[in-house]
Motif scaffolding. Structure first.
Motif, PDB file in Angstrom:
ATOM      1  N   GLY A 292       0.749  -1.185  -0.114  1.00  0.00           N
ATOM      2  CA  GLY A 292       0.020  -0.017  -0.165  1.00  0.00           C
ATOM      3  C   GLY A 292       0.800   1.322  -0.056  1.00  0.00           C
ATOM      4  O   GLY A 292       0.749   2.234  -0.782  1.00  0.00           O
ATOM      5  N   ALA A 293       1.981   1.091   0.547  1.00  0.00           N
ATOM      6  CA  ALA A 293       2.810   2.291   0.818  1.00  0.00           C
ATOM      7  C   ALA A 293       3.270   2.841  -0.473  1.00  0.00           C
ATOM      8  O   ALA A 293       3.588   3.893  -0.805  1.00  0.00           O
ATOM      9  N   PHE A 294       3.687   1.716  -1.350  1.00  0.00           N
ATOM     10  CA  PHE A 294       4.150   2.008  -2.596  1.00  0.00           C
ATOM     11  C   PHE A 294       3.052   2.861  -3.593  1.00  0.00           C
ATOM     12  O   PHE A 294       3.534   3.691  -4.315  1.00  0.00           O
ATOM     13  N   VAL A 295       2.189   2.220  -3.145  1.00  0.00           N
ATOM     14  CA  VAL A 295       0.974   3.008  -4.311  1.00  0.00           C
ATOM     15  C   VAL A 295       0.992   4.484  -3.711  1.00  0.00           C
ATOM     16  O   VAL A 295       0.980   5.268  -4.553  1.00  0.00           O
ATOM     17  N   ASP A 296       0.823   4.749  -2.313  1.00  0.00           N
ATOM     18  CA  ASP A 296       0.711   6.188  -2.071  1.00  0.00           C
ATOM     19  C   ASP A 296       1.847   6.722  -2.576  1.00  0.00           C
ATOM     20  O   ASP A 296       1.845   7.974  -3.070  1.00  0.00           O
ATOM     21  N   GLU A 297       3.121   6.205  -2.266  1.00  0.00           N
ATOM     22  CA  GLU A 297       4.379   6.939  -2.582  1.00  0.00           C
ATOM     23  C   GLU A 297       4.423   7.467  -4.109  1.00  0.00           C
ATOM     24  O   GLU A 297       4.669   8.589  -4.426  1.00  0.00           O
ATOM     25  N   ARG A 298       4.098   6.534  -5.078  1.00  0.00           N
ATOM     26  CA  ARG A 298       4.020   6.372  -6.573  1.00  0.00           C
ATOM     27  C   ARG A 298       3.138   7.596  -6.881  1.00  0.00           C
ATOM     28  O   ARG A 298       3.343   8.605  -7.665  1.00  0.00           O
ATOM     29  N   LEU A 299       1.972   7.678  -6.209  1.00  0.00           N
ATOM     30  CA  LEU A 299       0.711   8.381  -6.455  1.00  0.00           C
ATOM     31  C   LEU A 299       1.389   9.771  -6.147  1.00  0.00           C
ATOM     32  O   LEU A 299       1.230  10.637  -6.995  1.00  0.00           O
ATOM     33  N   ALA A 300       1.749   9.939  -5.117  1.00  0.00           N
ATOM     34  CA  ALA A 300       2.328  11.376  -4.638  1.00  0.00           C
ATOM     35  C   ALA A 300       3.466  11.785  -5.514  1.00  0.00           C
ATOM     36  O   ALA A 300       3.554  12.957  -5.997  1.00  0.00           O
ATOM     37  N   ARG A 301       4.306  11.078  -5.759  1.00  0.00           N
ATOM     38  CA  ARG A 301       5.628  11.421  -6.198  1.00  0.00           C
ATOM     39  C   ARG A 301       5.599  11.699  -7.787  1.00  0.00           C
ATOM     40  O   ARG A 301       6.055  12.635  -8.301  1.00  0.00           O
ATOM     41  N   GLN A 302       4.837  11.004  -8.271  1.00  0.00           N
ATOM     42  CA  GLN A 302       4.579  10.945  -9.865  1.00  0.00           C
ATOM     43  C   GLN A 302       3.690  12.185 -10.110  1.00  0.00           C
ATOM     44  O   GLN A 302       3.926  12.697 -11.321  1.00  0.00           O
ATOM     45  N   SER A 303       3.062  12.746  -9.185  1.00  0.00           N
ATOM     46  CA  SER A 303       2.313  13.951  -9.582  1.00  0.00           C
ATOM     47  C   SER A 303       3.002  15.251  -8.890  1.00  0.00           C
ATOM     48  O   SER A 303       2.107  16.254  -9.076  1.00  0.00           O
ATOM     49  N   GLY A 304       4.068  15.020  -8.251  1.00  0.00           N
ATOM     50  CA  GLY A 304       4.470  16.269  -7.651  1.00  0.00           C
ATOM     51  C   GLY A 304       3.792  16.865  -6.345  1.00  0.00           C
ATOM     52  O   GLY A 304       3.795  17.832  -6.128  1.00  0.00           O
ATOM     53  N   GLY A 305       3.046  15.581  -5.610  1.00  0.00           N
ATOM     54  CA  GLY A 305       2.517  15.998  -4.534  1.00  0.00           C
ATOM     55  C   GLY A 305       3.115  15.728  -3.296  1.00  0.00           C
ATOM     56  O   GLY A 305       4.395  15.666  -3.388  1.00  0.00           O
ATOM     57  N   ILE A 306       2.357  15.314  -2.286  1.00  0.00           N
ATOM     58  CA  ILE A 306       3.110  15.123  -0.772  1.00  0.00           C
ATOM     59  C   ILE A 306       2.418  13.758  -0.361  1.00  0.00           C
ATOM     60  O   ILE A 306       1.490  13.405  -0.669  1.00  0.00           O
ATOM     61  N   PHE A 307       3.626  13.046   0.374  1.00  0.00           N
ATOM     62  CA  PHE A 307       3.320  11.703   0.981  1.00  0.00           C
ATOM     63  C   PHE A 307       3.639  11.928   2.490  1.00  0.00           C
ATOM     64  O   PHE A 307       4.687  12.309   2.492  1.00  0.00           O
ATOM     65  N   TYR A 308       2.631  11.462   3.111  1.00  0.00           N
ATOM     66  CA  TYR A 308       2.966  12.012   4.812  1.00  0.00           C
ATOM     67  C   TYR A 308       2.623  10.891   5.477  1.00  0.00           C
ATOM     68  O   TYR A 308       2.011   9.782   4.907  1.00  0.00           O
ATOM     69  N   LEU A 309       3.207  10.817   6.409  1.00  0.00           N
ATOM     70  CA  LEU A 309       2.922   9.804   7.458  1.00  0.00           C
ATOM     71  C   LEU A 309       2.190  10.099   8.623  1.00  0.00           C
ATOM     72  O   LEU A 309       2.469  11.022   9.420  1.00  0.00           O
ATOM     73  N   ARG A 310       1.133   9.402   8.958  1.00  0.00           N
ATOM     74  CA  ARG A 310       0.253   9.888  10.053  1.00  0.00           C
ATOM     75  C   ARG A 310       0.235   8.833  10.979  1.00  0.00           C
ATOM     76  O   ARG A 310      -0.249   7.661  10.323  1.00  0.00           O
ATOM     77  N   ILE A 311       0.143   8.858  12.249  1.00  0.00           N
ATOM     78  CA  ILE A 311       0.125   7.680  13.098  1.00  0.00           C
ATOM     79  C   ILE A 311      -1.226   7.551  13.832  1.00  0.00           C
ATOM     80  O   ILE A 311      -1.792   8.614  14.326  1.00  0.00           O
ATOM     81  N   GLU A 312      -1.793   6.593  13.286  1.00  0.00           N
ATOM     82  CA  GLU A 312      -3.434   6.424  13.949  1.00  0.00           C
ATOM     83  C   GLU A 312      -3.356   5.734  15.332  1.00  0.00           C
ATOM     84  O   GLU A 312      -3.594   4.440  15.167  1.00  0.00           O
ATOM     85  N   ASP A 313      -3.012   6.278  16.351  1.00  0.00           N
ATOM     86  CA  ASP A 313      -2.789   5.850  17.378  1.00  0.00           C
ATOM     87  C   ASP A 313      -4.267   6.081  18.375  1.00  0.00           C
ATOM     88  O   ASP A 313      -3.989   6.689  19.435  1.00  0.00           O
ATOM     89  N   THR A 314      -5.345   5.893  17.952  1.00  0.00           N
ATOM     90  CA  THR A 314      -6.537   6.391  18.522  1.00  0.00           C
ATOM     91  C   THR A 314      -6.672   5.175  19.738  1.00  0.00           C
ATOM     92  O   THR A 314      -7.854   5.332  20.315  1.00  0.00           O
ATOM     93  N   ASP A 315      -6.128   4.101  19.599  1.00  0.00           N
ATOM     94  CA  ASP A 315      -6.371   3.000  20.237  1.00  0.00           C
ATOM     95  C   ASP A 315      -5.249   2.620  21.205  1.00  0.00           C
ATOM     96  O   ASP A 315      -4.169   2.058  20.986  1.00  0.00           O
ATOM     97  N   ASP A 316      -5.085   3.283  22.506  1.00  0.00           N
ATOM     98  CA  ASP A 316      -4.053   3.050  23.369  1.00  0.00           C
ATOM     99  C   ASP A 316      -3.672   1.605  23.574  1.00  0.00           C
ATOM    100  O   ASP A 316      -2.389   1.324  24.067  1.00  0.00           O
ATOM    101  N   LYS A 317      -4.652   0.900  23.557  1.00  0.00           N
ATOM    102  CA  LYS A 317      -4.368  -0.738  23.802  1.00  0.00           C
ATOM    103  C   LYS A 317      -3.600  -1.264  22.868  1.00  0.00           C
ATOM    104  O   LYS A 317      -2.880  -2.289  23.170  1.00  0.00           O
ATOM    105  N   ARG A 318      -3.406  -0.828  21.501  1.00  0.00           N
ATOM    106  CA  ARG A 318      -2.589  -1.204  20.566  1.00  0.00           C
ATOM    107  C   ARG A 318      -1.039  -0.691  20.500  1.00  0.00           C
ATOM    108  O   ARG A 318      -0.369  -1.261  19.674  1.00  0.00           O
TER     109      ARG A 318
END
Length: 549
Positions: free
Chosen positions: A54-80
């Motif tokens: 999945g990360a490759f898809v994100d990365e390719r999509l962003a980089r190929q279009s001159g966009g932005i690829f960012y990392l967001r940590i989805e830590d809404t569940d402290d149990k995990r």
RNA sequence: GGCCCUAUGGUCAAGCGGUCAAGACACCGCCCUUUCACGGCGGUAACCCGGGUUCGAUUCCCGGUAGGGUCACCA
């Protein structure tokens, strides 16, 4: 009911309005057509091949279009939450050449659309929840776990769909006073969406959402009063996703197909919040063949799912990348054939060309791809890679490489020049096994002499040693072997032997196999002469002598 | 069970109403060759089933079947 008062009662501490956030996080100024994508892992510390895919898809999509690829940590569940998970994720991805333009990083975060940890965005979410409450689109729900369980049981008995909706949504229409009383009584509560959907499939609106991979997805609208804010004040995934991807101005949401079923919820949320929807790209699950059945790759049973597996085996990141690209886009291999030396970055990646059925992970294919990739990598880099790999996973053999780079590079380059280079290097583990005999401590006789020539082995080796001249060129060297073969009644040319097998004990190939086994310990290897040149005269003579006994 | 996704050789996968149904990996054979590998040539092998629509369906529609997903205060 005065919803404004309710909102104020519930969220007195929230003073900002959605408008404020709209101006804090304005639309990005990016070139036309630029895509903003994100990876949103939850910090369990486990990152697998599917994530990388999945990360490759994100990365390719962003980089190929001159966009932005960012990392967001989805830590809404402290149990995990697992300590150090974010570092693990970033490091693992980095190894495979995935990096981010923005978001969480090893040294804090960067970018203007943060915080990039959902756990730090509480106020933002609550602001939007408050907004929804004030419009009567969300409400506090005081149902306890037990009560919900009872409702579910009743629903099961009545063969109704489970969930909190319609008449089961007991707290939907509590008065302001009742809410106040419950709060005063210290009851904990969640905030639920007041869904406008119809639970009757006959009357439900059908929603259609264009998907970047699958064309159009259509399904009945959501009718569940889903939880959007947990009792802890932290949002659920659904709500966080909608708010974040809007505020962070994500244009393309790439996620696994397991999210398709909650799409109606997200659609309703986007609509109620008045946000524009991003383009969804639901990727297929990676599958594995198990007892004849396809099944989802599982982290328990399938070591090859873990990214660590590839690092341990010593696959080069670009090989894994290349392989992933071949399963990512069906026309990639075709493109690669037409552009053998082009950088993979140049490939025009398209979500439309992605498979929407689960691809089976194919180790054979990976190995094949890896051979093709490694053959193009200079020996110096391979050598460096082997050192790095050994250092981490086979420290015992590191001394064999360190300080002997010239030797190793010659070995790795064996037979790799010319029009038809050998392609026998796949991954670290395999490479070491392949070249092991170059190191005395790892050299051993693995194969037996061919039966038809075994009796002459000592004679052959003795003559070979006697006539051996390290400075002979390849044809001088082989002429001597031919001579030995003829003397001992082996055909100097295999074709002669094939014509008259009865006239000979064997052919020159058998003679060289004896030599090969003496020097390499095995009956199969690259060219003997070249190997001897690398091994050096002394070591070559030693090994032959040792077999003469 | 409801809803949804998917369905072409062993695997991945082109195809988008008329094709002898591409290609890659794997497998088998031959050639090249001192072994192996590389390379070259060739081969075995596929449209889940049943109805429609159509002059004609792998392709479109409907219904099955199979596999997968999802129905949490997890993501």
């Amino acid at each position: 009911m005065n919803y404004n008062k309710l909102a104020e009662l519930l969220f007195p501490q929230i003073t900002k309005a959605p408008q404020d956030y709209e101006s804090i996080y304005p639309p990005r100024s990016l070139p036309e057509g630029a895509r903003v994508t994100r990876l949103g892992p939850s910090p369990t510390g486990f990152i697998h091949l599917g994530n990388l895919y999945g990360a490759f898809v994100d990365e390719r999509l962003a980089r190929q279009s001159g966009g932005i690829f960012y990392l967001r940590i989805e830590d809404t569940d402290d149990k995990r939450y697992v300590e150090g998970a974010v570092e693990t994720i970033i490091t693992a991805l980095d190894f495979f050449g995935i990096d981010f333009d923005e978001g969480a990083s090893l040294d804090g975060s960067r970018g203007d659309y943060g915080p990039y940890y959902q756990s730090q965005r509480g106020e933002i979410y609550q602001c939007y929840v408050k907004e929804l409450v004030s419009k009567g689109l969300a409400y506090p729900c005081f149902l306890t776990e037990d009560e919900i369980a009872k409702i579910r049981k009743a629903q099961e008995e009545n063969k109704e769909n489970p969930g909190i909706y319609g008449s089961y949504a007991a707290c939907r229409d509590l008065s302001l006073e009742e809410v106040q009383q419950n709060i005063d009584a210290g009851k904990s509560y969640v905030i639920r969406l007041r869904s406008g959907g119809n639970q009757d499939p006959e009357k439900a609106r059908t929603i259609s959402v264009g998907d970047g991979i699958r064309g159009t997805l259509s399904m009945p609208e959501n009718y569940q009063d889903v939880v959007i804010l947990k009792a802890t004040g932290i949002p659920t995934y659904h709500f966080a996703h909608v708010v974040d991807d809007h505020l962070m101005r994500t244009t393309h949401v790439v996620r696994g197909e397991e999210w398709i079923s909650s799409l109606p919820i997200h659609v309703e949320l986007f609509e109620k919040l008045g946000f524009e929807m991003p383009v969804f790209c639901h990727t297929a699950q990676l599958m594995k063949l198990d007892n004849g059945n396809k099944r989802k790759l599982s982290k328990r049973k399938d070591p090859e799912l873990s990214l660590d597996y590839y690092r341990q085996e010593g696959y080069m990141p670009e090989a894994v990348r290349e392989y992933l690209l071949t399963i990512l886009n069906s026309n990639y291999e075709e493109w690669r054939q037409a552009n053998p030396d082009a950088d993979a970055e140049e490939f025009p990646f398209q979500t439309e060309k992605m498979s929407n059925s689960g691809a089976l992970f194919d180790l054979d294919k990976l190995n094949d791809v890896s051979k093709d990739v490694l053959v193009k990598i200079p020996a110096s880099r391979l050598c460096q890679f082997m050192k790095d790999w050994a250092k981490e996973f086979m420290p015992d053999i590191l001394p064999l490489f360190e300080g002997h780079e010239d030797y190793i590079e010659k070995i790795l380059d064996l037979g790799r020049s010319g029009k038809k280079p050998r392609k026998d290097l796949v991954c670290g583990k395999q490479i070491f096994g392949f070249i092991r005999y170059f190191f005395d401590d790892h050299f051993e006789i693995e194969d037996e002499y061919p039966q038809n020539a075994a009796a002459d082995a000592k004679e052959i080796l003795t003559r070979y040693l006697d006539t051996y001249a390290h400075s002979d060129d390849q044809s001088q060297w082989f002429d001597k072997i031919r001579a030995i073969a003829e003397d001992l009644n082996y055909a100097a040319r295999p074709k002669d032997y094939k014509k008259n097998p009865d006239q000979y004990k064997g052919h020159v190939g058998d003679v060289s196999t004896i030599i090969r086994i003496a020097v390499m310990g095995r009956s199969q290897s690259p060219d003997i002469w070249e190997i001897q040149q690398i091994l050096g005269e002394e070591r070559t003579r030693q090994r032959i002598s040792a077999q003469i006994g």
